[in-house]
Design an enzyme around this catalytic site. Structure first.
Site, PDB file in Angstrom:
ATOM      1  N   THR A  11       0.826  -1.209   0.000  1.00  0.00           N
ATOM      2  CA  THR A  11       0.000   0.000   0.000  1.00  0.00           C
ATOM      3  C   THR A  11       0.864   1.264   0.000  1.00  0.00           C
ATOM      4  OG1 THR A  11      -1.666  -1.225   1.220  1.00  0.00           O
ATOM      5  CG2 THR A  11      -1.877   1.163   1.221  1.00  0.00           C
ATOM      6  N   LYS A 100       7.170   2.248  11.579  1.00  0.00           N
ATOM      7  CA  LYS A 100       7.329   2.655  12.989  1.00  0.00           C
ATOM      8  C   LYS A 100       7.838   1.523  13.868  1.00  0.00           C
ATOM      9  CE  LYS A 100       2.835   1.641  12.190  1.00  0.00           C
ATOM     10  NZ  LYS A 100       2.040   2.047  11.030  1.00  0.00           N
ATOM     11  N   GLU A 124       9.590  10.438   8.727  1.00  0.00           N
ATOM     12  CA  GLU A 124       8.439  11.310   8.974  1.00  0.00           C
ATOM     13  C   GLU A 124       7.119  10.542   8.970  1.00  0.00           C
ATOM     14  OE1 GLU A 124       8.140  15.003   9.530  1.00  0.00           O
ATOM     15  OE2 GLU A 124       6.398  13.879  10.207  1.00  0.00           O
ATOM     16  N   GLY A 129       0.968   9.451  10.000  1.00  0.00           N
ATOM     17  CA  GLY A 129       0.718   9.362   8.550  1.00  0.00           C
ATOM     18  C   GLY A 129       1.257  10.573   7.815  1.00  0.00           C
ATOM     19  N   GLY A 182     -11.940  -1.157   4.335  1.00  0.00           N
ATOM     20  CA  GLY A 182     -10.499  -1.008   4.103  1.00  0.00           C
ATOM     21  C   GLY A 182      -9.802  -0.102   5.096  1.00  0.00           C
ATOM     22  N   GLU A 185      -6.915  -3.612   9.174  1.00  0.00           N
ATOM     23  CA  GLU A 185      -6.288  -4.829   8.654  1.00  0.00           C
ATOM     24  C   GLU A 185      -7.140  -6.036   9.026  1.00  0.00           C
ATOM     25  OE1 GLU A 185      -3.272  -4.725   7.202  1.00  0.00           O
ATOM     26  OE2 GLU A 185      -2.683  -2.677   7.707  1.00  0.00           O
ATOM     27  N   ASP A 196       0.401  -0.095  17.998  1.00  0.00           N
ATOM     28  CA  ASP A 196       0.818   0.858  16.957  1.00  0.00           C
ATOM     29  C   ASP A 196       0.968   2.261  17.555  1.00  0.00           C
ATOM     30  OD1 ASP A 196       0.801   1.455  13.817  1.00  0.00           O
ATOM     31  OD2 ASP A 196      -0.494   2.938  14.780  1.00  0.00           O
ATOM     32  N   LYS A 200       4.387   4.738  18.180  1.00  0.00           N
ATOM     33  CA  LYS A 200       4.437   6.126  17.691  1.00  0.00           C
ATOM     34  C   LYS A 200       4.729   7.105  18.828  1.00  0.00           C
ATOM     35  CE  LYS A 200       1.366   5.166  13.786  1.00  0.00           C
ATOM     36  NZ  LYS A 200      -0.046   5.068  13.383  1.00  0.00           N
ATOM     37  N   GLY A 297      -3.505   5.833   5.690  1.00  0.00           N
ATOM     38  CA  GLY A 297      -3.955   5.744   4.303  1.00  0.00           C
ATOM     39  C   GLY A 297      -2.786   5.854   3.340  1.00  0.00           C
TER      40      GLY A 297
HETATM   41  N1  HSE Z   1      -2.450   1.188  11.134  1.00  0.00           N
HETATM   42  C1  HSE Z   1      -2.035   2.548  11.237  1.00  0.00           C
HETATM   43  C2  HSE Z   1      -3.225   3.397  11.689  1.00  0.00           C
HETATM   44  C3  HSE Z   1      -1.521   3.038   9.927  1.00  0.00           C
HETATM   45  O1  HSE Z   1      -4.373   2.926  11.665  1.00  0.00           O
HETATM   46  O2  HSE Z   1      -3.031   4.536  12.102  1.00  0.00           O
HETATM   47  C4  HSE Z   1      -0.773   4.315   9.991  1.00  0.00           C
HETATM   48  O3  HSE Z   1       0.390   4.208  10.767  1.00  0.00           O
END
Ligand code: HSE
Length: 406
Positions: A11, A100, A124, A129, A182, A185, A196, A200, A297
Site C-alpha cells: 500500500t 514505525k 516522517e 501518517g 479497508g 487490517e 501501533d 508512535k 492511508g
Molecule cells: N495502522 C495505522 C493506523 C496506519 O491505523 O493509524 C498508519 O500508521
C-alpha cells in the site's frame, strides 16, 4: 538525476511510486534535479503494472548499484527491513521509511549508522501518517523544552471509535465495518490493542525529550473493551472516547501511557474524527501547538515518505541530524500517574451512594434510563495505584475509563 529504490510494493510503497510520478515536476523543482524510481523490490510480480520494468526480486541488485542514492523502505516489520536498511546505509545510501516498528525498535542504531556513513535516515511517515510532526520537532521546536506530547496516533481505532459514537454500534460491529471499508487490517491487533500508537508515542517522545524511550516500557491499553454503553454515558456528559497516547514531564520524571480516555469540548482532540490523527505538543516557551491531518492511508503516508525523499535528495551524502540519544530515558511507575476515572458499576446510584462516598468521596453519579441495573460515577484526580486500591474494594465494577478533562 537522483535515483531511488523502493523496497516493498504494498500500500505505502505503491503510494510512494504514485506520488513521485504524479508530482514529478513539483519534486524536480523542489529538489533541483529529477528523482527517478530506478528499482522496486518485491517478491511478487506485477504484470501490466507501470513498475513492471523496474521490478527486481533481489535486494543485492539495489545495494550493488552505485547509482542508487536513496532507498525507500516500505516493507514494514523488522525482518528483513532492519538488515536491508543497515546494508543500504553502510553502502552510502540514504534511507527513508514509514516503518514505525523498525524505528521504535532500532531508530537510534540506524541514525548512528547513517551518521557514520554520511547519509540520512528519515522517518516522517512513521508517526501521524501524512502529518508533518517529526520534522517540526527536529527543525522547528528547537528552542523550547518540550514537556508534553499527546494525541490520537492511530487512524484505525479513531475510525472505529467515531463509528461507535455516531452509530451507537458495538466494538465488534464497528471493527467489522472498518475492515469491510479497508480502514482496518484483517489482523487488526496491533491497532486495536494499542501497540501501533505505543510505538508512535515512543518515537515522538524520544525525539521530543532527546533520549530513548523503549516502547515496551510504556503502559498500553487498547479499545477492545470499550462498549456502546460507555459511549451512552460519554454522550450524557458531553464527552467522546478516544485512544490517547501521552507522555509528559512532571517534577519527579517522565510518564507515558496509551489508553482510551474521555475528552470533552475543552480539548482539541474532541474534534478529531475518523481516520484523522492529531498530535499536541507543549513547550515551556511555546505553550500549546497541535498538528492535525490525515493520519493513515496510502497517499497521505506516501506523501510524507516522498517528502523525506525530497529532503534526502537535497542533502545527498550529508547527514540530516535527528537528536535522539541512545541513552535510555527511564519512565516513572505508571501507578504514580494521576488521572480521573469514569467508573460503571452494577446496582442503583441511590442504593450504593453511601458505599461509593466511603470509598471515593463525593463522586458525581450518572444514571441512564436506557441502562437499567447499573450507574456510573466520576472520581476526583488520584494516582493510578490509589484508584486500583480503592476500586478493589468496590463490588460489581463493570468498566472504567480515564477522564482527561478537569
Ligand atoms: N495502522 C495505522 C493506523 C496506519 O491505523 O493509524 C498508519 O500508521
Amino acid at each position: 538525476m537522483v535515483n531511488a529504490a523502493v523496497l516493498g510494493y504494498g500500500t505505502v510503497g505503491s503510494g510512494v511510486v504514485e506520488v513521485l510520478r504524479t508530482n514529478r515536476d513539483i519534486i524536480r523543482r523542489n529538489v533541483g534535479d529529477e528523482v527517478r524510481v530506478k528499482y522496486v523490490l518485491d517478491l511478487r510480480d506485477f504484470p501490466g503494472d507501470p513498475v513492471e520494468d523496474v521490478l527486481v526480486h533481489d535486494f543485492d541488485v539495489i545495494i550493488n548499484d552505485p547509482e542508487v542514492d536513496i532507498v525507500v523502505e516500505t516493507m514494514g516489520g523488522l525482518k528483513p527491513a532492519f538488515e536491508f536498511t543497515k546494508k543500504a546505509l553502510k553502502a552510502g545510501k540514504s534511507v527513508c521509511t514509514s516503518n514505525k516498528e523498525l524505528v521504535a525498535a532500532h531508530g537510534t542504531e540506524l541514525l548512528q549508522t547513517a551518521k557514520a556513513n554520511q547519509v540520512s535516515y528519515l522517518f516522517e511517515a512513521s508517526c501521524g501518517g501524512g502529518i508533518p510532526i517529526i520534522r517540526p520537532l527536529i527543525s522547528s521546536l528547537t528552542a523550547d523544552e518540550i514537556d508534553g506530547v499527546s494525541g490520537i496516533l492511530n487512524g484505525t481505532t479513531n475510525y472505529i471509535l467515531t463509528k461507535m459514537d455516531t452509530d451507537g454500534s458495538e466494538f465488534s460491529d464497528a471493527l467489522a465495518e472498518a475492515q469491510k471499508n479497508g480502514f482496518a487490517e484483517r489482523n487488526p491487533s496491533a491497532d486495536i490493542e494499542g501497540g501501533d500508537a505505543c510505538r508512535k508515542i515512543a518515537i515522538l517522545s524520544s525525539i521530543a525529550y532527546g533520549r530513548h524511550i523503549s516502547w515496551d516500557k510504556i503502559y498500553t491499553e487498547g479499545i477492545s473493551g470499550i462498549s456502546a454503553a460507555d459511549f451512552k454515558y460519554a454522550q450524557e456528559i458531553g464527552a467522546k472516547i478516544r485512544l490517547v497516547a501521552t507522555s509528559v514531564k512532571k517534577p519527579e520524571g517522565y510518564y507515558a501511557m496509551v489508553a482510551p480516555g474521555m475528552v470533552n469540548e475543552s480539548d482539541p482532540l474532541y474534534g478529531v474524527n475518523g481516520v484523522f490523527n492529531a498530535v499536541k505538543v507543549h513547550g515551556n516557551m511555546l505553550g500549546d501547538a497541535m498538528f492535525y491531518g490525515s493520519g493513515a492511508g496510502k497517499l497521505p503516508t506516501a506523501s510524507a515518505v516522498a517528502g523525506d525523499v525530497v529532503d534526502e535528495a537535497r542533502h545527498l551524502h550529508e547527514t540530516i541530524t535527528t537528536y535522539w540519544s541512545d541513552e535510555e530515558l527511564p519512565l516513572q511507575p505508571v501507578g504514580n500517574m494521576e488521572n480521573r476515572f469514569f467508573v460503571r458499576v452494577q446496582g442503583s446510584a441511590s442504593d450504593r451512594a453511601e458505599e461509593i462516598r466511603k470509598i471515593f468521596g463525593n463522586a458525581e453519579t450518572i444514571s441512564l434510563p436506557s441502562l437499567p441495573g447499573e450507574f456510573a460515577f466520576i472520581t476526583d484526580r488520584m494516582k493510578e495505584s490509589e484508584f486500583a486500591d480503592r476500586s478493589g474494594k468496590l463490588g460489581g465494577m463493570i468498566s472504567r475509563i480515564r477522564v482527561l478533562f478537569a
